[in-house]
Enzyme design. Structure first.
Site, PDB file in Angstrom:
ATOM      1  N   GLY A   1       1.267  -0.923  -0.155  1.00  0.00           N
ATOM      2  CA  GLY A   1       0.164   0.286  -0.008  1.00  0.00           C
ATOM      3  C   GLY A   1       0.895   1.118  -0.120  1.00  0.00           C
ATOM      4  O   GLY A   1       2.470   0.797  -0.663  1.00  0.00           O
ATOM      5  N   GLU A   2       0.386   2.212   0.458  1.00  0.00           N
ATOM      6  CA  GLU A   2       1.634   3.600   0.930  1.00  0.00           C
ATOM      7  C   GLU A   2       1.875   2.817   2.220  1.00  0.00           C
ATOM      8  O   GLU A   2       0.791   3.700   2.892  1.00  0.00           O
ATOM      9  CB  GLU A   2       0.368   4.678   0.069  1.00  0.00           C
ATOM     10  CG  GLU A   2       0.360   5.110  -1.101  1.00  0.00           C
ATOM     11  CD  GLU A   2       1.552   4.559  -1.688  1.00  0.00           C
ATOM     12  OE1 GLU A   2       2.401   5.836  -1.303  1.00  0.00           O
ATOM     13  OE2 GLU A   2       1.733   4.747  -2.895  1.00  0.00           O
ATOM     14  N   SER A   3       3.345   3.551   2.278  1.00  0.00           N
ATOM     15  CA  SER A   3       3.473   3.094   3.148  1.00  0.00           C
ATOM     16  C   SER A   3       3.128   4.920   3.980  1.00  0.00           C
ATOM     17  O   SER A   3       3.565   4.959   6.175  1.00  0.00           O
ATOM     18  CB  SER A   3       5.485   3.161   3.913  1.00  0.00           C
ATOM     19  OG  SER A   3       5.643   4.560   2.841  1.00  0.00           O
TER      20      SER A   3
ATOM     21  N   CYS B   1       6.597  -4.942   0.377  1.00  0.00           N
ATOM     22  CA  CYS B   1       6.623  -3.280   0.549  1.00  0.00           C
ATOM     23  C   CYS B   1       6.201  -2.738   1.036  1.00  0.00           C
ATOM     24  O   CYS B   1       7.148  -1.746   1.914  1.00  0.00           O
ATOM     25  CB  CYS B   1       5.714  -3.757  -1.629  1.00  0.00           C
ATOM     26  SG  CYS B   1       6.210  -2.116  -2.584  1.00  0.00           S
TER      27      CYS B   1
ATOM     28  N   ARG C   1      12.817   3.888  -0.780  1.00  0.00           N
ATOM     29  CA  ARG C   1      11.665   4.378  -1.989  1.00  0.00           C
ATOM     30  C   ARG C   1      11.294   4.001  -3.042  1.00  0.00           C
ATOM     31  O   ARG C   1      12.706   4.798  -3.327  1.00  0.00           O
ATOM     32  CB  ARG C   1      10.483   5.048  -0.899  1.00  0.00           C
ATOM     33  CG  ARG C   1      10.225   4.566   0.615  1.00  0.00           C
ATOM     34  CD  ARG C   1       9.752   5.755   0.806  1.00  0.00           C
ATOM     35  NE  ARG C   1       8.486   5.920   0.420  1.00  0.00           N
ATOM     36  CZ  ARG C   1       7.321   6.412   0.265  1.00  0.00           C
ATOM     37  NH1 ARG C   1       7.608   8.215   0.598  1.00  0.00           N
ATOM     38  NH2 ARG C   1       5.952   7.092  -0.274  1.00  0.00           N
TER      39      ARG C   1
ATOM     40  N   ILE D   1       5.949  -3.320  -7.384  1.00  0.00           N
ATOM     41  CA  ILE D   1       5.472  -1.945  -7.681  1.00  0.00           C
ATOM     42  C   ILE D   1       5.691  -0.906  -7.276  1.00  0.00           C
ATOM     43  O   ILE D   1       5.753  -0.736  -6.142  1.00  0.00           O
ATOM     44  CB  ILE D   1       3.667  -2.752  -7.415  1.00  0.00           C
ATOM     45  CG1 ILE D   1       3.109  -4.091  -8.051  1.00  0.00           C
ATOM     46  CG2 ILE D   1       2.559  -1.400  -8.195  1.00  0.00           C
ATOM     47  CD1 ILE D   1       2.476  -3.913  -8.805  1.00  0.00           C
ATOM     48  N   ARG D   2       6.198  -0.441  -7.845  1.00  0.00           N
ATOM     49  CA  ARG D   2       7.007   1.273  -7.293  1.00  0.00           C
ATOM     50  C   ARG D   2       7.622   0.425  -6.093  1.00  0.00           C
ATOM     51  O   ARG D   2       7.643   1.318  -5.430  1.00  0.00           O
ATOM     52  CB  ARG D   2       6.296   2.102  -7.429  1.00  0.00           C
ATOM     53  CG  ARG D   2       5.654   2.521  -7.874  1.00  0.00           C
ATOM     54  CD  ARG D   2       4.169   4.198  -8.324  1.00  0.00           C
ATOM     55  NE  ARG D   2       4.169   4.709  -6.876  1.00  0.00           N
ATOM     56  CZ  ARG D   2       4.677   5.521  -6.679  1.00  0.00           C
ATOM     57  NH1 ARG D   2       4.491   6.270  -8.005  1.00  0.00           N
ATOM     58  NH2 ARG D   2       5.082   6.085  -5.359  1.00  0.00           N
TER      59      ARG D   2
ATOM     60  N   HIS E   1       5.352  -9.064  -3.882  1.00  0.00           N
ATOM     61  CA  HIS E   1       3.931  -8.649  -3.871  1.00  0.00           C
ATOM     62  C   HIS E   1       3.156 -10.022  -3.624  1.00  0.00           C
ATOM     63  O   HIS E   1       2.844 -10.642  -5.398  1.00  0.00           O
ATOM     64  CB  HIS E   1       3.172  -8.018  -4.509  1.00  0.00           C
ATOM     65  CG  HIS E   1       3.095  -6.939  -4.028  1.00  0.00           C
ATOM     66  ND1 HIS E   1       2.551  -6.023  -3.039  1.00  0.00           N
ATOM     67  CD2 HIS E   1       3.914  -5.040  -4.850  1.00  0.00           C
ATOM     68  CE1 HIS E   1       3.477  -4.888  -2.662  1.00  0.00           C
ATOM     69  NE2 HIS E   1       3.792  -4.470  -3.818  1.00  0.00           N
TER      70      HIS E   1
ATOM     71  N   GLU F   1       1.860 -11.661  -2.792  1.00  0.00           N
ATOM     72  CA  GLU F   1       0.162 -12.316  -2.906  1.00  0.00           C
ATOM     73  C   GLU F   1      -0.545 -11.376  -3.417  1.00  0.00           C
ATOM     74  O   GLU F   1      -2.259 -11.854  -3.795  1.00  0.00           O
ATOM     75  CB  GLU F   1      -0.605 -11.080  -1.567  1.00  0.00           C
ATOM     76  CG  GLU F   1      -0.359  -9.883  -1.356  1.00  0.00           C
ATOM     77  CD  GLU F   1       0.822  -8.644  -1.363  1.00  0.00           C
ATOM     78  OE1 GLU F   1       1.408  -9.720  -1.744  1.00  0.00           O
ATOM     79  OE2 GLU F   1       0.860  -7.621  -1.778  1.00  0.00           O
TER      80      GLU F   1
END
Lengths: 293, 190
Positions: free
Chosen positions: B48-50, B80, B107, B136-137, B172, B174
């Site tokens: 997600g977004e840390s 991530c 990051r 992903i990013r 990821h 998942e």
């Protein structure tokens, strides 16, 4: 589109779940949104309520502004292109924008064709008012769907209508016999393979977010309880009295959307919301949601 | 009764982690409040977004309860953004973190979304078949402490690492259909 491409595109959409994506018009607003906990920002020149007020042609935002926002925040940056304007999309992809919104908020460039989104490496989000529209956009390669609502209205009624339409229709598909699905695909004007997929899974093959008219934490939680996985907030933040506080409150409301006691605390002391419009009395030609098909 | 497994559900792809656990017949709980930590023995920090998750942790006073959970024997798996939250130091830009694991991360180190990619890499610990890795990013682990064990690499960087009760991947699992990393976490780490 290869399996890998699809996984990478919907994968980024998965990372944005349970969050709020905020419209911003400059780097300063982008910073406020990031500090408030937004998962992503949508760069555009004017928020939808101003586009509505000013009239004229609304286009992709200026490159300089988008680049400044990309330099300012570390969260993913989205930007809008006009429906069908694939060159605006090529430019945004070349700039490193993380997600492209082919959006009805801007003035359409093509009244018959949407962008062939499979031809791009960058993921696209597209708006929809119903399941058929959602599946047509997914067929074209959209990695994320958002219900349209009525952008810039500060009125949640259209977002609710569109969310209920999509989720209600998906439920109907799950109880249909296999022999009924082709006729239903014809009615929906959607690819048979995608209709079958929804009938089997009971959900869209890509994430489903909500947009258009979110003005309060309660609006955001309502969208989530109706099945949205994240909310887009446009004019609702920077047209309110206290944007930073309201932005943080909407972020929290999306996480605690099932907890009314938490929503009480979240909704306290926010100052005034943006002024709203009565969509029912609006002229058909003033609606943004009817753009695209 | 043995305690269960939780997935931090502040933001991100926590539902995808729960789906993986369900495929391994492991029920899981969504964790949003400190009081819920008492009922679990292991916690997954999802992708997600840390920055968003960190803000929640700070504002809702989760940092200290998470430290107590870890010091009391709790196990962690971070993917991530979860890896970023568990790292000792974070750059690109710098931000606070839980700091439970002796790694430094940068990051968005591969670039923007157009630089997101998939790869298949060997991971002998998890069997002969290569492990699918969706980045992903993604962050990059720029340095590891002496006690951190590297389980898999990609482009010469460590991407799946373990230090005692903490497992971290910059990719990821998942989002794939390969359950081996989650199985390893449940059987060997938690």
């Amino acid at each position: 589109m290869t399996g890998t491409q699809l996984k990478l595109k919907t994968g980024l959409a998965d990372m944005l779940k349970g969050g709020a994506i905020m419209d911003v018009t400059n780097a300063e607003q982008a910073k406020i949104a990031e500090d408030a906990g937004a998962v992503s920002v949508m760069a555009l020149e004017r928020v939808p309520s101003d586009i509505r007020k000013d009239g004229g042609v609304a286009r992709m935002s200026s490159i300089d502004m988008i680049e400044e926002i990309i330099r300012t925040v570390s969260i993913p940056v989205m930007a809008k292109v006009r429906i069908g304007h694939f060159v605006e999309a090529q430019i945004l992809q070349a700039m490193g924008v993380d997600f492209i919104d082919e959006s009805e908020v801007l003035t359409p460039a093509d009244e018959e064709h949407h962008i062939d989104k499979q031809a791009f490496d960058v993921p696209f989000v597209c708006g929809c008012r119903n399941l058929g529209e959602a599946l047509r956009r997914i067929g074209e390669g959209a990695a994320l769907i958002r219900t349209k609502g009525e952008a810039g209205s500060g009125n949640i009624v259209e977002a609710v209508r569109h969310l209920r339409s999509v989720t209600g229709h998906m439920r109907k598909l799950t109880v249909m016999g296999h022999e009924e699905l082709m006729a239903e695909a014809k009615n929906l004007g959607a690819p048979f393979e995608l209709v079958s997929m929804v009938a089997r899974d009971g959900k869209l093959p890509v994430p489903n977010f909500a947009a258009g008219g979110v003005a309060t934490p309660a609006d955001a939680a309502l969208c989530m309880q109706l099945g949205a996985e994240t909310v887009f907030v446009g004019s609702g933040i920077f047209k309110s009295e206290d944007p930073a506080t309201r932005a943080a409150a909407i972020v929290k409301a999306v996480t605690h959307y099932q907890d009314p006691k938490a929503l009480v605390e979240i909704s306290r002391g926010l100052g005034g919301a943006m002024p709203g419009l009565d969509v029912a009395t609006m002229d058909e030609k003033d609606l943004l949601q009817t753009r695209g098909w | 009764m043995s305690k269960g497994v939780g997935v931090l559900a502040l933001q991100g792809d926590y539902a995808e982690h729960q789906r993986m656990l369900a495929r391994l017949d492991c029920p899981s709980t969504q964790i949003r409040k400190a009081s819920q930590l008492a009922s679990i023995r292991a916690l997954i920090l999802p992708g997600g977004e840390s920055t968003t998750m960190l803000k929640f942790m700070q504002e809702e006073d989760l940092l200290e309860p998470l430290r107590e959970f870890y010091e009391g024997g709790g196990a962690f798996y971070g993917t991530c953004a979860g890896a970023i939250l568990l790292a000792r130091t974070v750059t690109g830009p710098s931000q606070p973190s839980l700091g439970f694991m002796n790694i430094d991360v940068e990051r968005n180190a591969y670039g923007r979304q157009v630089d997101s990619h998939e790869s298949f890499e060997p991971c002998p610990e998890l069997g002969d078949e290569r492990l699918p890795m969706i980045f992903i990013r993604a962050p990059i682990i720029t340095s590891l402490g002496a006690d951190v064990v590297t389980l898999a690499r990609h482009r010469d960087e460590a991407v799946l690492v373990r230090e005692r009760r903490i497992l971290v991947s910059t990719f990821h699992p998942e989002l794939s259909t390969d359950t081996r990393v989650h199985r390893y976490f449940l059987e060997e780490v938690a």
